[in-house]
Design an enzyme around this catalytic site. Structure first.
Site, short mmCIF file in Angstrom:
data_model
loop_
_atom_site.label_atom_id
_atom_site.label_comp_id
_atom_site.label_asym_id
_atom_site.label_seq_id
_atom_site.Cartn_x
_atom_site.Cartn_y
_atom_site.Cartn_z
N CYS A 175 41.26 6.94 18.42
CA CYS A 175 40.42 6.16 19.32
C CYS A 175 39.50 7.12 20.07
O CYS A 175 39.48 8.31 19.76
CB CYS A 175 41.27 5.31 20.28
SG CYS A 175 42.42 6.28 21.28
N THR A 176 38.77 6.65 21.04
CA THR A 176 37.75 7.48 21.69
C THR A 176 38.34 8.70 22.38
O THR A 176 37.94 9.83 22.12
CB THR A 176 36.94 6.65 22.70
OG1 THR A 176 36.42 5.49 22.05
CG2 THR A 176 35.79 7.47 23.27
#
Length: 302
Positions: A175-176
């Protein structure tokens, strides 16, 4: 130069509401803006401000119960990334809607950026992007599976419907910044997946550490501040933000007939009512008036 700090930490806050006033007051005093979320499970947010202000706020957070090991990612911006400060109380610092998920108990194996490429190239590894569909649309890793979720809370249902696809597979997730994977890897382990991995520090850490010529990342990474997207070396990407739907668009998308500044783009033209659009136009009018008075209006974090 404005310092941007993205942070999260899972810990136990017995009374998160009691932590809010001092944290908010310190941010205000130090000229730090952005969003911080407090919940019983910990803290999450992105803030920006002067170096001294960011250092003061980070020191305060590290002194909170169980937060001594707080980690964060930094970037820089020549313009203020946020226009306001929000310190909010939430049920979860990243909403998954699974009350039994507890990253403090168990998470997947952390994978450093320099080991990530070899892992995701393995034929017995399934790579899953846990971000929202509009984030995935502008960039992701080679071979990554897009669950096409509009919110993280949809991920458990997607997994239940698709878990048969991953029989006898190792699962690598990203994810980010890493926070979603803390929960999603704990969730998959609770569902009986034996080998679960996640990218330590998320995409941002990978883009900062891995040179473009050695990268398996394709495209740009959406970020929740005025940069909108970043690429390798965390250099600002080409994307702008549609302030009607908060999705990333490219400069050429502003020439499309669906685009109206602050109101709509090709992503959201059919998603909002005429009443919504009228409200957005009024907002744009107020912003223009404020600018004429010399006031600065910036997007708010989150």
């Amino acid at each position: 130069m404005h310092v941007i700090a993205a942070l999260y930490h899972f810990t136990r806050f017995d009374d998160p509401a009691a932590l809010k006033p001092a944290l908010a007051a310190l941010c205000e005093a130090q000229g730090v803006k952005g969003t911080l979320l407090l919940a019983r499970e910990g803290i999450n947010g992105t803030i920006a401000g002067p170096r001294t202000g960011i250092d003061a706020v980070l020191a305060h957070i590290r002194a909170l119960p169980g937060c001594a090991a707080l980690e964060w990612k930094e970037a820089a911006s020549e313009t203020p990334p946020f226009g306001k400060l929000k310190v909010r109380l939430k049920r979860e610092i990243v909403t998954m809607g699974q009350p039994d998920v507890d990253p403090r108990a168990q998470v997947g194996h952390y994978v450093e950026p320099d080991q990530w490429n070899d892992l995701i190239r393995s034929p017995d590894v399934a790579v899953i992007d846990t971000r929202n569909d509009y984030e995935v649309a502008i960039g992701t890793f080679q071979r990554a599976i897009d669950p096409q979720t509009q919110s993280f809370g949809e991920f458990p249902a997607w997994w239940e419907a698709n878990k048969h696809r991953f029989h006898n597979k190792r699962v690598a997730m990203f994810c980010t910044g890493g926070i979603r994977c803390e929960k999603s890897t704990n969730y998959l382990l609770s569902q009986g997946v034996e080998e679960v991995y996640h990218l330590k520090g998320g995409i941002l850490n990978y883009l900062e550490e891995i040179p473009a010529q050695d990268s398996t990342w394709q495209g740009d990474c959406f970020v929740f501040d005025n940069r909108v997207s970043v690429g390798h070396g965390l250099q600002q990407g080409p994307h702008l933000l549609c302030h009607g739907c908060r999705r990333p668009i490219l400069p050429e998308d502003m020439s499309r007939p669906e685009y109206e500044a602050g109101v709509s783009c090709h992503h959201c033209i059919d998603e909002t009512s005429e009443a919504d659009k009228a409200r957005f136009r009024e907002r744009q009018k107020q912003i223009a008036l404020a600018r004429a008075r010399g006031e600065v209006h910036l997007p708010v974090a989150g």
